[in-house]
Structures are given as C-alpha cells and as structure tokens.
Design a protein around this motif. Structure first.
Motif, PDB file in Angstrom:
ATOM      1  N   LYS A 149      17.671  72.693  27.961  1.00  0.00           N
ATOM      2  CA  LYS A 149      18.310  71.694  28.820  1.00  0.00           C
ATOM      3  C   LYS A 149      19.504  71.057  28.113  1.00  0.00           C
ATOM      4  CE  LYS A 149      17.526  67.595  31.649  1.00  0.00           C
ATOM      5  NZ  LYS A 149      18.826  67.023  31.255  1.00  0.00           N
ATOM      6  N   ASP A 162      22.793  83.555  32.184  1.00  0.00           N
ATOM      7  CA  ASP A 162      23.784  82.649  32.767  1.00  0.00           C
ATOM      8  C   ASP A 162      25.215  83.012  32.381  1.00  0.00           C
ATOM      9  OD1 ASP A 162      21.719  81.255  33.927  1.00  0.00           O
ATOM     10  OD2 ASP A 162      21.644  79.698  32.375  1.00  0.00           O
ATOM     11  N   SER A 220      22.338  73.549  27.967  1.00  0.00           N
ATOM     12  CA  SER A 220      22.929  73.714  29.302  1.00  0.00           C
ATOM     13  C   SER A 220      23.816  72.526  29.661  1.00  0.00           C
ATOM     14  CB  SER A 220      21.815  73.873  30.346  1.00  0.00           C
ATOM     15  OG  SER A 220      21.062  75.043  30.104  1.00  0.00           O
ATOM     16  N   ARG A 227      27.913  72.681  30.217  1.00  0.00           N
ATOM     17  CA  ARG A 227      28.543  72.133  31.419  1.00  0.00           C
ATOM     18  C   ARG A 227      29.588  71.073  31.065  1.00  0.00           C
ATOM     19  NH1 ARG A 227      24.427  70.186  33.336  1.00  0.00           N
ATOM     20  NH2 ARG A 227      24.794  67.980  32.906  1.00  0.00           N
ATOM     21  N   LEU A 286      20.364  81.997  28.311  1.00  0.00           N
ATOM     22  CA  LEU A 286      21.817  81.837  28.190  1.00  0.00           C
ATOM     23  C   LEU A 286      22.543  83.112  28.598  1.00  0.00           C
ATOM     24  CD1 LEU A 286      22.175  79.841  24.831  1.00  0.00           C
ATOM     25  CD2 LEU A 286      22.444  78.968  27.158  1.00  0.00           C
TER      26      LEU A 286
END
Length: 474
Positions: free
Chosen positions: A82, A120, A85, A89, A117
C-alpha cells in the motif's frame, strides 16, 4: 516502457549504506530521479527492543548521509504494498528497486510486492548485496545444499566475490519530494526504557564508523585474530556484526579487506574470512531449511525433554546474570550494557542454558532477539542450534562447555569477570555498575548484593546433560 524521467524508488531495508550498494548503483545509473524510502511494516514493528532501537539510530544516521549527498530518506509506515502504491501514485515513479532479504517472512512479502508491481506495469527489481553468495548458487556435487560448514567453506573460498562498488557520485533528486513521517514519532526505542542511555555509548553507528572499524581491525588486530578472537578480556575481534546486521557495511568490503590482509601475510586473515563465510552458511541454511528459525533443525530433537518455560527460576537467573557461574553472568551482563556479547561468551551462555540448565534453546534465542543490537535472524538461529546440538554442523550434545575451565583458559587474570561483575568487589568497575542502571527496577538487584552460589555446578550440569543424552528417546 516507462518514461525516462519517471523516478526510481529505492526501498531500503537492512542495507543502510551508500558504498557497495548494487540497487542504489543501478538506480543512479538510469539517470532518473531516485527516491530513497524506508517503510516501517509489521516485520520491522515486531523486532525486539534492542534491534528495533538500533534500527532507529541507523535510520537517523543514514538519513544524514543521504542529505549530505543531496538526497533524503522518505519514511512511511504501514503495509509495504500500500505504501509503495501510494508513493508511485504521488511521484509518478515507474520502478522500485531493493536489496534482497532471505528470511521466509521477508521472502513472502517481497514476492508478493514484486508480482503485484509487475502486474501494474511497474518495473520491480531485487538485487544482491546482503550476502556474497546467493544461497541457491552454492550447491554440492549432486545439486543439493550444504549441511556442514567445512565443505561449504571449501566450495566458496576460491569463488570470485564481486568487487565493492563505489558510492554514487550523485543521487539524482526528484523535482518535488513526497511527504515523510518524522522518525521520532515512530518511537523506535520505546521498549528500551532506561537501558537506551546505557547502551548508546557502545554503539558504533553508521557507514563511516563501520569503515573505520574495518580499517582498524585489519591494521591492528587481524594478524593475531586466531588467538585474540577467543579472549573476551581483549579487544581482539572486528566488532562488525553490529554494522553487518543493518548493512552499514557490505560483506564484500569485509572480504576484500580480508583478502588483502591474507596476501600481505597477516596470519589471522583466513580465520576472519572463515567467519564471514560462517555468516553466509547461516543464510544458506535459512534459505534451504527455514525451519531452523523456529524449530529443531534435526527434527528428532523434538522429542528431547527440554524445559520450555521461560519463567522458571533457572531461566530467570540466566537472563539476569545471576547463575553463580562467573563467565555466564559476565557475558549476560555485557550484552545488557553494550547490546553485544563476545562470541566465546555466546557459546558458554548457550551451552550452560541448554545443557547445564536443560532449558530449550528457543528461550535463549528469544532473549538474544530482544537484547542484541547486532541481532541477525540466521546467525542467531544457527548459533543457538549449534550450541544445543539440535542443528546442522552442531557441537555434539556430549560436548558440554565447562564455564570454570573456559574462564581459566580464556580469561586467566579474570579481567573480563572484574569488568562485568560488581558483587563482592569493594570498587566495582563503572561497566559493572552500569548494568544496575540499565536493568528494570523490578528485578530488585543491587551491586551490594551477595554474589550467588552456582544454581547448577559445572560438574553436576555436565552429568545431567550426559544422562539426558544417554536416555533420550531417539
């Protein structure tokens, strides 16, 4: 393909250095902005009192080193995936690099992070650096792993060890930095209580201190290391375990220095190299048999009738340095005051707990896990199982160290004992007195107390151990 200007996040863990850091080197080589990050996750939160406190000190010093290099350390707390991430962002980062760890909990976490990861579209790369030899690259002739140290040493001693990398000349900074927690809000030393101020003067903190320590050892100590490493009354070791534990120096730098000393004819150099390889062997075993961290490596030892209660009078006396065995008690107090313990002392206290007192090695492992600033999961586990007899390449159960004769041999003038034991002395050393300033007041101990009689005498304990071994059910 990622934007050539998107930042690279360097996720630091037990690699708090700039020199010889493959992940950091690779990130800087990209020419993209680099964002150093440390994440306090559940694994770090769960560290024992002393290693967690020492980690906090290491992070503070490492942050200063990064600032001096024109960078900074971003601190975040929470679930790693988290946090990463969120940072991706916030910063537009297109890659995350890190140095590998090898304990099973870290491996599981890192595997999950890398997989997610990549799914993504984020570049996720792990690098070596914590070890000289990746555990899966050292194999027996039949393709298995090594269970005994000496053949492992013979296999790796002539292998090429990567030359240490220099610190990056520049660490490219992002245009804007993400927000960071303040380290003091993490309260990394909360569990140390009043012991922190006692241990702090004994800490050699950070990359520069580690480098100086190595240089001093090579220049002044390593030649006589074969003998001096066994003498707790002398300054005869490198002391680098504290810095290696947090990656404030790499094993590659230590190996390179040891090899130069060997080439220069310094007699103790090969023994120093063997000690570095013993650390590698511990990680080799942890990788291939992770059960070594929590259970008997030799599983038939599960049937051995050790006492598993950490709160028996014998176990408590051992923890508090009140066994009546001077070598044991001095070593236990050294650990409580300095956060470290001489290696000869570690063998003696472990043998006494597991053999004379018949207590499970896990009691000792967990106490060390709470008290050592140089705590290392693999080294701690292999050391305890070696001493107890339940591990690979272990001392035979019938080899019971005698704390009295060991003291005669390795502290003949009782300098080590006088340094760490206060009871019975008219003028105790400051080191011995500082122990009483560090311990919990609830222990109700004072320098004026009478020194205790042995709770289990050396000869009685040896007989107990041999009797238990002879009547074991396996």
């Amino acid at each position: 393909m990622q934007d050539s200007t998107s930042p690279v996040i360097i996720w630091f863990r037990r690699d708090l250095r700039l020199c010889d850091h493959p992940a950091l080197h690779a990130a800087c080589e990209t020419g993209r902005p680099v964002i150093p990050v440390y994440i306090l996750d559940d694994l770090a939160e769960g560290l024992g009192a002393a290693p967690k406190w020492r980690l906090g000190l290491g992070l503070e010093r490492f942050a200063r080193s990064l600032e001096a290099a024109g960078s900074r350390l971003i601190l975040r707390r929470g679930d790693v995936l988290k946090v990463l991430s969120d940072l991706i962002r916030e910063t537009g980062a297109g890659a995350v690099y890190w140095s590998r760890l090898y304990d099973p909990d870290s491996v599981a976490r890192d595997t999950r992070v890398k997989s997610t990861l990549k799914e993504d579209g984020i570049e996720a790369r792990s690098f070596g650096g914590h070890l000289m030899f990746e555990p899966w690259t050292v194999q027996t002739k039949t393709g298995g792993y090594y269970k005994v140290y000496t053949p492992f040493w013979k296999m790796v001693r002539t292998r090429i060890v990567d030359a240490p990398l220099p610190a990056p000349k520049t660490i490219p900074a992002p245009r804007t930095w993400p927000n960071s927690d303040r380290l003091e809000t993490w309260q990394m030393g909360a569990a140390m209580n009043r012991g922190a101020s006692i241990v702090r003067p004994h800490v050699r903190l950070g990359e520069q201190a580690a480098s100086d320590r190595l240089a001093c050892f090579i220049d002044h100590i390593v030649a006589g290391y074969d003998a001096s490493r066994d003498r707790p009354d002398q300054d005869g070791t490198s002391g680098l375990s504290e810095n290696l534990a947090l990656g404030e120096i790499s094993p590659h730098r230590c190996w390179a220095a040891g090899m130069r000393a060997l080439q220069d004819g310094k007699a103790g150099s090969e023994t120093f190299l063997k000690e570095l390889v013993w650390r590698e062997f511990a990680y080799h075993l942890m990788h291939h048999t992770p059960r070594i961290l929590t259970g008997n490596w030799k599983e038939d030892w599960d049937a051995f009738p050790w006492n598993t209660d950490p709160d028996t009078p014998e176990a408590i006396a051992w923890k508090r340095g009140r066994t009546g065995m001077q070598f044991v008690d001095a070593a236990m107090r050294e650990m409580y005051v300095t956060g470290r313990m001489h290696n000869r002392g570690r063998m003696i206290v472990a043998s006494y707990l597991t053999k004379h007192l018949q207590c499970h090695w896990q009691i000792g492992l967990k106490w060390f896990e709470d008290c050592l600033i140089d705590w290392d999961p693999a080294s701690n586990a292999i050391g305890w199982q070696w001493s107890a007899g339940s591990g690979p390449d272990a001392t035979p159960y019938f080899r019971v160290f005698n704390p009295v004769t060991q003291l005669d041999k390795f502290d003949p003038q009782r300098a080590y004992v006088r340094k760490w034991l206060a009871e019975g002395l008219s003028k105790p050393s400051q080191a011995a007195l500082s122990y009483f300033d560090a311990i919990p007041k609830s222990w109700q101990m004072a320098p004026s107390d009478a020194y205790p009689a042995a709770i289990v005498a050396a000869d009685v304990g040896r007989k107990r151990a041999l009797d238990a071994y002879e009547h074991r059910n396996f």
